[in-house]
Design an enzyme around this catalytic site. Structure first.
Site, PDB file in Angstrom:
ATOM      1  N   CYS A  60      -8.607  27.155  -2.353  1.00 37.03           N
ATOM      2  CA  CYS A  60      -7.870  28.119  -3.173  1.00 37.03           C
ATOM      3  C   CYS A  60      -8.562  29.478  -3.048  1.00 37.03           C
ATOM      4  CB  CYS A  60      -7.840  27.657  -4.630  1.00 37.03           C
ATOM      5  SG  CYS A  60      -9.433  27.806  -5.477  1.00 37.03           S
ATOM      6  N   GLU A  66     -15.100  22.235  -3.196  1.00 43.83           N
ATOM      7  CA  GLU A  66     -15.901  23.276  -2.559  1.00 43.83           C
ATOM      8  C   GLU A  66     -16.897  23.874  -3.555  1.00 43.83           C
ATOM      9  OE1 GLU A  66     -11.536  23.886  -1.161  1.00 43.83           O
ATOM     10  OE2 GLU A  66     -12.577  23.138  -2.936  1.00 43.83           O
TER      11      GLU A  66
END
Length: 149
Positions: free
Chosen positions: A108, A82
């Site tokens: 996360c 990401e």
């Protein structure tokens, strides 16, 4: 005989899985795409920064220290998929506000915060990740989350 045509979510998730195949992480292969109006804006996979040795070459510190998934991200030499997708947008001047993230795994907490501030509106995910703070942050943010197989 005609094969079933994938819907858009399936199509982009298949691409995220191909992107993940470029990962250099020894623990988990993750791929991500940022999509707007059914067009791929950027992609990212987890691995060491450009020009640095990969974990396969120098070893995985998190594995050596037996760090559980979802903890002590600062010990990893790699960037998350990401993060790399967001960095690619910044590097090439691509606006990602209101985009959809397709990712092979749940983000996360660090990535969740980055996705919120980048203006990503929807997460389409294939697999979970053990980070309760990330889940709380994303629920509070109002970003829509959808799991697909």
């Amino acid at each position: 005989m005609t094969e079933q045509r994938p819907d858009w979510d399936q199509y982009f998730m298949q691409i995220a899985n191909v992107v993940a195949s470029r990962s250099t992480c020894e623990r988990r292969r993750v791929g991500a795409l940022l999509v707007l109006n059914k067009r791929i804006l950027t992609t990212g996979y987890n691995g060491a920064p450009v020009g640095l040795s990969h974990c396969g070459e120098v070893g995985c510190l998190r594995r050596q220290l037996a760090v559980p998934s979802g903890q002590r991200h600062e010990l990893c030499r790699g960037l998350h998929a990401e993060q790399n997708a967001i960095i690619q947008a910044a590097l090439y001047g691509v606006a990602i506000k209101d985009s959809v993230l397709y990712c092979t795994h749940y983000p996360c907490a660090v990535c969740a915060k980055m996705l919120i501030n980048a203006g990503v509106k929807v997460l389409v995910l294939a697999d979970n990740y053990p980070d309760e703070l990330a889940k709380k942050i994303l629920i509070e943010s109002g970003i829509a989350i959808k799991f697909i197989v």
